[in-house]
Write a protein that holds these residues in place. Structure first.
Motif, PDB file in Angstrom:
ATOM      1  N   UNK A   1       0.840  -1.204   0.000  1.00 59.23           N
ATOM      2  CA  UNK A   1       0.000   0.000   0.000  1.00 59.23           C
ATOM      3  C   UNK A   1       0.871   1.248   0.000  1.00 59.23           C
ATOM      4  N   UNK A   2       0.284   2.362  -0.386  1.00 65.16           N
ATOM      5  CA  UNK A   2       0.993   3.640  -0.374  1.00 65.16           C
ATOM      6  C   UNK A   2       0.257   4.587   0.566  1.00 65.16           C
ATOM      7  N   UNK A   3       0.589   4.513   1.856  1.00 64.75           N
ATOM      8  CA  UNK A   3      -0.116   5.315   2.862  1.00 64.75           C
ATOM      9  C   UNK A   3       0.230   6.791   2.725  1.00 64.75           C
ATOM     10  N   UNK A   4      -0.796   7.625   2.618  1.00 62.48           N
ATOM     11  CA  UNK A   4      -0.612   9.064   2.484  1.00 62.48           C
ATOM     12  C   UNK A   4      -1.489   9.785   3.497  1.00 62.48           C
ATOM     13  N   UNK A   5      -0.971  10.892   4.005  1.00 63.39           N
ATOM     14  CA  UNK A   5      -1.699  11.681   4.990  1.00 63.39           C
ATOM     15  C   UNK A   5      -2.666  12.627   4.293  1.00 63.39           C
ATOM     16  N   UNK A   6      -3.896  12.709   4.812  1.00 66.78           N
ATOM     17  CA  UNK A   6      -4.902  13.611   4.260  1.00 66.78           C
ATOM     18  C   UNK A   6      -4.823  14.952   4.979  1.00 66.78           C
ATOM     19  N   UNK A   7      -3.984  15.848   4.442  1.00 64.97           N
ATOM     20  CA  UNK A   7      -3.707  17.124   5.097  1.00 64.97           C
ATOM     21  C   UNK A   7      -4.013  18.283   4.165  1.00 64.97           C
ATOM     22  N   UNK A   8      -4.669  19.302   4.695  1.00 64.59           N
ATOM     23  CA  UNK A   8      -4.981  20.499   3.922  1.00 64.59           C
ATOM     24  C   UNK A   8      -4.365  21.721   4.596  1.00 64.59           C
ATOM     25  N   UNK A   9      -3.966  22.704   3.767  1.00 62.01           N
ATOM     26  CA  UNK A   9      -3.404  23.929   4.319  1.00 62.01           C
ATOM     27  C   UNK A   9      -4.508  24.780   4.943  1.00 62.01           C
ATOM     28  N   UNK A  10      -4.103  25.785   5.694  1.00 63.76           N
ATOM     29  CA  UNK A  10      -5.047  26.704   6.329  1.00 63.76           C
ATOM     30  C   UNK A  10      -5.922  27.386   5.280  1.00 63.76           C
ATOM     31  N   UNK A  11      -5.309  27.777   4.121  1.00 61.49           N
ATOM     32  CA  UNK A  11      -6.034  28.489   3.073  1.00 61.49           C
ATOM     33  C   UNK A  11      -7.128  27.621   2.457  1.00 61.49           C
ATOM     34  N   UNK A  12      -6.806  26.364   2.164  1.00 56.50           N
ATOM     35  CA  UNK A  12      -7.795  25.451   1.581  1.00 56.50           C
ATOM     36  C   UNK A  12      -8.928  25.200   2.564  1.00 56.50           C
ATOM     37  N   UNK A  13      -8.588  25.034   3.824  1.00 55.43           N
ATOM     38  CA  UNK A  13      -9.603  24.802   4.854  1.00 55.43           C
ATOM     39  C   UNK A  13     -10.551  26.002   4.946  1.00 55.43           C
ATOM     40  N   UNK A  14      -9.989  27.238   4.842  1.00 53.98           N
ATOM     41  CA  UNK A  14     -10.823  28.445   4.900  1.00 53.98           C
ATOM     42  C   UNK A  14     -11.752  28.539   3.693  1.00 53.98           C
ATOM     43  N   UNK A  15     -11.222  28.228   2.499  1.00 61.69           N
ATOM     44  CA  UNK A  15     -12.043  28.260   1.279  1.00 61.69           C
ATOM     45  C   UNK A  15     -13.209  27.282   1.377  1.00 61.69           C
ATOM     46  N   UNK A  16     -12.959  26.103   1.939  1.00 61.83           N
ATOM     47  CA  UNK A  16     -14.025  25.113   2.098  1.00 61.83           C
ATOM     48  C   UNK A  16     -15.123  25.634   3.022  1.00 61.83           C
ATOM     49  N   UNK A  17     -14.712  26.349   4.075  1.00 56.72           N
ATOM     50  CA  UNK A  17     -15.689  26.930   5.002  1.00 56.72           C
ATOM     51  C   UNK A  17     -16.561  27.967   4.296  1.00 56.72           C
ATOM     52  N   UNK A  18     -15.922  28.797   3.437  1.00 59.33           N
ATOM     53  CA  UNK A  18     -16.644  29.816   2.676  1.00 59.33           C
ATOM     54  C   UNK A  18     -17.664  29.166   1.741  1.00 59.33           C
ATOM     55  N   UNK A  19     -17.238  28.107   1.059  1.00 58.98           N
ATOM     56  CA  UNK A  19     -18.136  27.389   0.127  1.00 58.98           C
ATOM     57  C   UNK A  19     -19.329  26.814   0.877  1.00 58.98           C
ATOM     58  N   UNK A  20     -19.082  26.244   2.048  1.00 58.04           N
ATOM     59  CA  UNK A  20     -20.164  25.674   2.855  1.00 58.04           C
ATOM     60  C   UNK A  20     -21.166  26.761   3.258  1.00 58.04           C
ATOM     61  N   UNK A  21     -20.644  27.946   3.636  1.00 61.61           N
ATOM     62  CA  UNK A  21     -21.523  29.054   4.020  1.00 61.61           C
ATOM     63  C   UNK A  21     -22.380  29.507   2.845  1.00 61.61           C
ATOM     64  N   UNK A  22     -21.735  29.645   1.668  1.00 62.39           N
ATOM     65  CA  UNK A  22     -22.463  30.079   0.476  1.00 62.39           C
ATOM     66  C   UNK A  22     -23.553  29.086   0.102  1.00 62.39           C
ATOM     67  N   UNK A  23     -23.243  27.808   0.193  1.00 55.63           N
ATOM     68  CA  UNK A  23     -24.220  26.761  -0.141  1.00 55.63           C
ATOM     69  C   UNK A  23     -25.426  26.798   0.790  1.00 55.63           C
TER      70      UNK A  23
END
Length: 377
Positions: free
Chosen positions: A345-367
């Motif tokens: 297997x090729x184990x990889x960490x599911x990590x997002x930067x602060x900026x991506x996390x903030x953009x996702x929050x904005x999208x959720x609010x808009x939706x």
């Protein structure tokens, strides 16, 4: 020492780790007076006495009948930390019916000897408590069973949805862009403590299909899949990691002649064996590095796709009987587990930067129709 370092190298290469657990003789086997044909040779080797001579199998760890539940968990505990760190982790038990899989994963009814699942619940929240000043955590869970080729949401059954709508909510297996499998349509519940998580688990397990057979007083008639998602936000830099811990208690392979399965139990057994056969085909294809892996042949292989040949840190615990009367099933299980050990297997960490996390929050609010301030963008 050679075996020890070999296993360390294999683990570093991303091989799926495989433990072997030999259960004690049960009452029926002891009454029959059958010989013990399985022996733990050392920490990594197990020997099986077959009619054609001795066969030795090597795994990452071998546990004998005296091994406690606590000792089993000590060797799996570090994987819980990996899930909280943002990795996709899977721990699953395999073996013939009556080999002790549910005891290993769940424990006994009275929980005097809890298995990997309840211990994992405690470990998750112990780690969260230790890191509460550095991270903000969110834990959510879904619980499914694969019964007669149908994926059923055990939480939906709790709410009486199946009765009120005439049928249970449709659950579909999907994969996100990173290849992580999730159950679309399954109800996900949040838990803020180990006690809350275990209470949800107990309620869901009450809906799982079990029945008595000649091989097992409480035989699991379905495959149980528990998916625990752990989202952690770093309070220093705002980065977000999302880990998933999959805990799977597979139903046991069985022969109708030995279990005495008839009518609906025979249908259940055929469904169980069909899914396990499909899992065997996937394992065979992966271990042989074939270009096509038949994941789509079963819902079980679809839901375990990211655990076998995916991006997960995966541990398989093969459970076996020591008795001569189960020698055929034991040999099959050991060969099966040896194939699993060769999968990479090729184990990889599911990590997002602060900026991506903030953009996702904005999208959720808009939706959801909320207004967004300029400084949030």
């Amino acid at each position: 020492m050679r075996k020890k370092y070999y296993n360390m190298v294999e683990n570093m290469k991303g091989k799926i780790r495989v433990f072997c657990r030999i259960r004690p003789l049960n009452r029926a086997e002891a009454t029959q007076g059958g010989a013990i044909v399985v022996e733990k040779m050392d920490e990594y080797s197990v020997n099986l006495e077959t009619p054609r001579g001795q066969r030795e199998f090597q795994f990452d760890k071998v546990f004998n009948a005296e091994t406690t539940q606590e000792e089993i968990f000590q060797d799996t505990n570090r994987l819980i930390q990996s899930a909280i760190d943002g990795y996709n982790v899977c721990i699953f038990a395999y073996g013939q019916t009556g080999s002790g899989k549910t005891f290993t994963m769940v424990g006994d009814k009275e929980q005097k000897n809890p298995g990997i699942m309840p211990r994992a619940f405690n470990a998750i929240f112990d780690i969260i408590q230790e890191n509460s000043t550095k991270f903000d955590f969110k834990v959510s869970v879904y619980m499914l069973e694969l019964y007669n080729d149908r994926l059923q949401d055990l939480f939906a059954s709790l709410a009486g949805e199946a009765q009120s709508h005439g049928q249970s909510r449709r659950v579909e297996i999907k994969r996100n862009r990173k290849g992580v499998v999730f159950a679309q349509g399954a109800e996900t519940k949040e838990a803020s403590s180990a006690q809350e998580l275990y209470a949800l688990f107990q309620q869901a397990c009450a809906n799982r299909h079990i029945s008595a057979t000649k091989m097992n007083v409480e035989s699991s008639r379905s495959h149980l899949i528990v998916g625990i998602m752990v989202e952690s936000r770093n309070l220093t830099n705002g980065s977000v990691s999302c880990g998933k811990l999959s805990l799977v208690d597979l139903a046991g392979s069985e022969r109708a002649a030995k279990t005495g399965a008839k009518n609906h139990q025979l249908k259940e057994a055929n469904s169980i064996n069909k899914a396990l056969s499909a899992l065997g085909d996937v394992i065979s294809a992966l271990s042989s590095e074939l270009p096509h892996v038949p994941y789509r042949n079963s819902k079980l292989t679809q839901i375990m796709q990211d655990s076998l040949g995916g991006n997960a840190k995966t541990l398989m615990i093969v459970n076996i009987s020591p008795s001569e009367c189960n020698i055929d099933e034991t040999l099959t299980s050991l060969i099966y587990a040896t194939r699993v050990k060769s999968i990479t297997n090729n184990a990889q960490r599911n990590l997002e930067s602060k900026e991506i996390a903030q953009l996702k929050e904005v999208i959720m609010k808009l939706r959801s129709g909320q207004t967004v301030e300029d400084e949030e963008i």
